[in-house]
Design a protein around this motif. Sequence first.
Motif, PDB file in Angstrom:
ATOM      1  N   ALA A 197      -6.079   2.735   1.414  1.00  0.00           N
ATOM      2  CA  ALA A 197      -6.242   2.046   2.695  1.00  0.00           C
ATOM      3  C   ALA A 197      -6.683   3.003   3.777  1.00  0.00           C
ATOM      4  CB  ALA A 197      -4.915   1.404   3.108  1.00  0.00           C
ATOM      5  N   THR A 243      -5.868  -2.748   8.758  1.00  0.00           N
ATOM      6  CA  THR A 243      -4.486  -3.268   8.781  1.00  0.00           C
ATOM      7  C   THR A 243      -4.427  -4.726   8.310  1.00  0.00           C
ATOM      8  OG1 THR A 243      -4.790  -3.921  11.102  1.00  0.00           O
ATOM      9  CG2 THR A 243      -3.796  -1.748  10.649  1.00  0.00           C
ATOM     10  N   LYS A 274      -4.322  -4.539   2.023  1.00  0.00           N
ATOM     11  CA  LYS A 274      -3.222  -4.320   1.100  1.00  0.00           C
ATOM     12  C   LYS A 274      -3.569  -4.781  -0.314  1.00  0.00           C
ATOM     13  CE  LYS A 274       0.006  -5.026   4.907  1.00  0.00           C
ATOM     14  NZ  LYS A 274       1.049  -5.891   5.489  1.00  0.00           N
TER      15      LYS A 274
END
Length: 1133
Positions: free
Chosen positions: A475, A480, A485
């Motif tokens: 990442a 974000t 993820k």
Amino acid sequence: MSASPPPAARSGQLLLPEPDALKPAGPTPSLSRFQVDLVSETAGDGHASPDSSPPDYAPEPQRESGSGGEEAKGRFRVVNFAASSPDAAPAEIAQNGDTVMSEGSLHSSTGGQHHHHYDTHTNTYYLRTFGHNTIDAVPNIDFYRQTAAPLGEKLIRPTLSELHDELDKEPFEDGFANGDELTPAEEAAAKEASEPKGVVKFGWIKGVLVRCMLNIWGVMLFIRMTWIVGQAGIAYACIIVLMATVVTSITGCSTSAIATNGFVRGGGAYYLISRSLGPEFGGSIGLIFAFANAVAVAMYVVGFAETVVELLSGADLVMLDETNDIRIVGTITVILLLGISVAGMEWEAKAQIFLLVILITAIFNYFIGSFIAVESKQKYGFFGYDAGIMAENFGPDFRGETFFSVFSIFFPAATGILAGANISGDLADPQMAIPRGTLLAILITGLVYLGVAVSTGACIVRDATGVESNVTLSAAMNCTDAACKLGYDFTSCRLTTGQTESTCNYGLHNDFQVMSVVSGFSPLITAGIFSATLSSALASLVSAPKVFQALCKDNIYPGITGFGKGYGKNNEPLRGYFLTFAIALAFILIAELNVIAPIISNFFLASYALINFSVFHASLANSPGWRPSFKYYNMWVSLAGAILCCVVMFVINWWAALLTNVIVLSLYIYVSHKKPDVNWGSSTQALTYHQALAHSLQLCGMADHIKTYRPQCLVMTGAPNCRPAILHLVHAFTKNVGLMVCGHVRISSRRPNFKDLNTEAFRYQRWLLNHNSKAFYTSVVSEDLRQGTQYLLQATGLGRLKPNTLVVGFKNDWRIGDIKDVETYINIIHDAFDYQYGVVILRLAEGLDISHIQGQDESSAMKDVVVSVDMNKDSDGDSSKPSSKATSLQNSPAVQKDEDDDSRSHSQPLLKKDKKSPTLPLNVMDQQLLDASQQFQKKQGKGTVDVWWLFDDGGLTLLIPYLITNKKKWKDCKIRVFIGGKINRIDHDRRAMATLLSKFRIDFSDITVLGDINTKPKSEGLTEFAEMIESYKLREDDMEQEAAEKMKSEEPWRITDNELELYKAKTNRQIRLNELLKEHSSTANLIVMSMPLARKGAVSSALYMAWLDTLSKDLPPILLVRGNHQSVLTFYS
């Protein structure tokens, strides 16, 4: 005791004796059609006459026409069978006269070859219910059907007259309540016509549920729902769906309430609204609702064509260009849909089922695919269900939109809830099908929309690049998002400052076809889009002609009735289909529906708003006829639903909402102006009654006040069309101001036919309405005119809506008629004063009564005097035929004497003469009378209304001319006031009167003080008066006192010498006033003058009549006015 039937009775054959086979003992009264011919009492005893043998029963032969009363028309008498032995008694026939037909005879005929027609009263099955012969009918649904009931034949119950009147009276002229009896062949044909074979009727699933679901699940479900979630987030998207569902649920409940409040015919929203709120609202909504459905066909077809063209362009298959390709595909599609619709409702229903299967399969295909996470789909933003994605998509992310703009885009997807109601005429049981199907469809579709909103928000990210190279091993610092993820970096899709559109093409925000990506088999989503668009188009293509057909049948817009013609067993509106096709094709060829789409949504919302308002309105009216079997509604919730619909209209598009309101209002004004001749028992009518009743009661609780005084006139017109002059003049000062009641005394010493009186009262009231006369009509039957007028003076009116002024015409023929009529006339004036009424007398030199010339001259103003009344529309039964006791009203004066029925020809009241009959030219006097009778209908030119206010009667003499000159036809006339006074005080009296009039705020042009009223009249006037009363004098000086007293008691109208001497000054004043009237007011348009009073019991009727005649003769139209001496004017605020 058992009895075996004879062979003919066993076969169910109705056997009647020969005309002379059985004779009852004793005289036989004339039979009405319901009387039972009691043949013998022996059956009741169970004993037979010793020398009697079983009669040989045979069918009664058909008699010659006109020779046998009822039997002449093929009627079967109701007969008790008299059997001479127990073995001969017909089966199932009671022994005490309880039954007059065998059970089998009610339903069968002779060997099946011959059918007998039984109307309501001939079918005597119900006679055995109470164990004795009776014509009183037991409750039956067929008594309550409308005349044109589609579900069964309307029966006519025995009338009150038939049950209540004397037995020797024939209640009907022809003996039949239902008109002429049908022959067996006609009966069979009528029965076959009323029950056509092969009519397709749908249940609640196929007829309502399927259609509503298909219409609600439009293109929005597949190509807009994901975008809405991307913009509004899961929470707001669910709120949007729930808001739309609330609106449609309230409307669905309101629709259910109306649909279960009686039998529902075809026409959907139009039928529901028009029967609830009346033709004005129904007609305006019906037209735009049918038009909206027609244009909606174009919307859905263009949506389908766009998808097809997009698929074709993806395969490099372009015919011309994108716009023309849409036109070509749309045209072909709408032609195919028209073919399916024209083929019949059955084919259309099968097509809808097929499309629903595809649609439901596509929905399941999506949900199944959402649980199957495929790695190759991740680059397009689909990762499967993930809490991080759901949390990220839970809140809104508006890009160039607002909450309400997104709501306005979604709401059209919630419409379509009336798809089932629109074909209400094709439903087997609309009352059950519409509530159940509509509400269940709203529930199912709402849940699916919520499920799709939550599902797409939980497994698809808002933005995706669609590129594999975006995969990151670790990442990044600036990543974000939930996708980070999961190993993807879509940060490049973020919007920069001032940017409204993303550079990426995938994800909830950017890809309208993202549901295809998620689904297990993407072509099924495309098939679902096709199914959604085509099914909605098909439903609209069927709905529009059905609504249009119902509109045409009601003849609200006379120019378009041809399009409502039905064809085939299902009464399909083929012309309506082609009209809908033409409208849809026109908008398809435009191919630019972005402007018209919000207008259509507003049209639908306007319909929803009025359906909700209909329920509120019907509940508010509190009519006993408002009894919906669907109980889950509330009037205030319905009102809130109507307001919500109006709010949503403006939220979607404010200018479209304004345009919709303007169109509805314009159509409403048009229909109101046309005044269609329909009576549907609307809630508007019920609320009008409710308000009238409430306000009438409210008025009763208030004390009278001078400022609110209104002249409320009982006008003795007789038949209203007989004295038009008095009607028009009184209407001039009561219209929109006070009450006007046309009184009619019918003189008869016999028992009146109240049914005919009620019918005539209805006709006269309708005549007044048709001639824009704001007046009521009331009649009484009395043995003499004075008694009848007393009835009217005492009983006319309701609460405060009660006459306070009696208006009569002057009795011009008093000198040549019966002097007893003069006595009656004067006594009526005295009675009015006794009852505290004011009195107004109108005199025209030509006279008032034109009844003797009615119908003679149709080319002149008589067109306003006669009227055609079609009673077929207004009542059931045989009221269109001349009654045997019809009374002639063509020549009726204010008082009509009944003549012997057999000594005169019958004439229909208030019916136009046959156009082919020759019109007789009028003589000079009749033509002058006719012209004079219409003078107050014309606009009065510049002239004067002269008010001779000689005596203070409370101000009525001044108020009436003021009210008259306020009217448009009299506004050019000025008021001139004449008062009595003394020569040496003329200026003072003039100033005093001017001050009084200014305080009363009454405009006047001149005030004249008459100082020479008491001057002795000219000798010519005195001579004429003496000649007038000569034949009415008692001359008591020329006879014995006893003889004079006896003559005076027998003839109280006689004028005594003492009376003449006592009232000599008053007599001279009347003669002098007539001279002054001729001098000052001979050119006035109207004279209003204080009427002289005569003391009751002191002044003979002949002398009083002579005063009135002398005062008003040889003058323009004159009103003699005398109030009840209570103030009707005030200068206080």
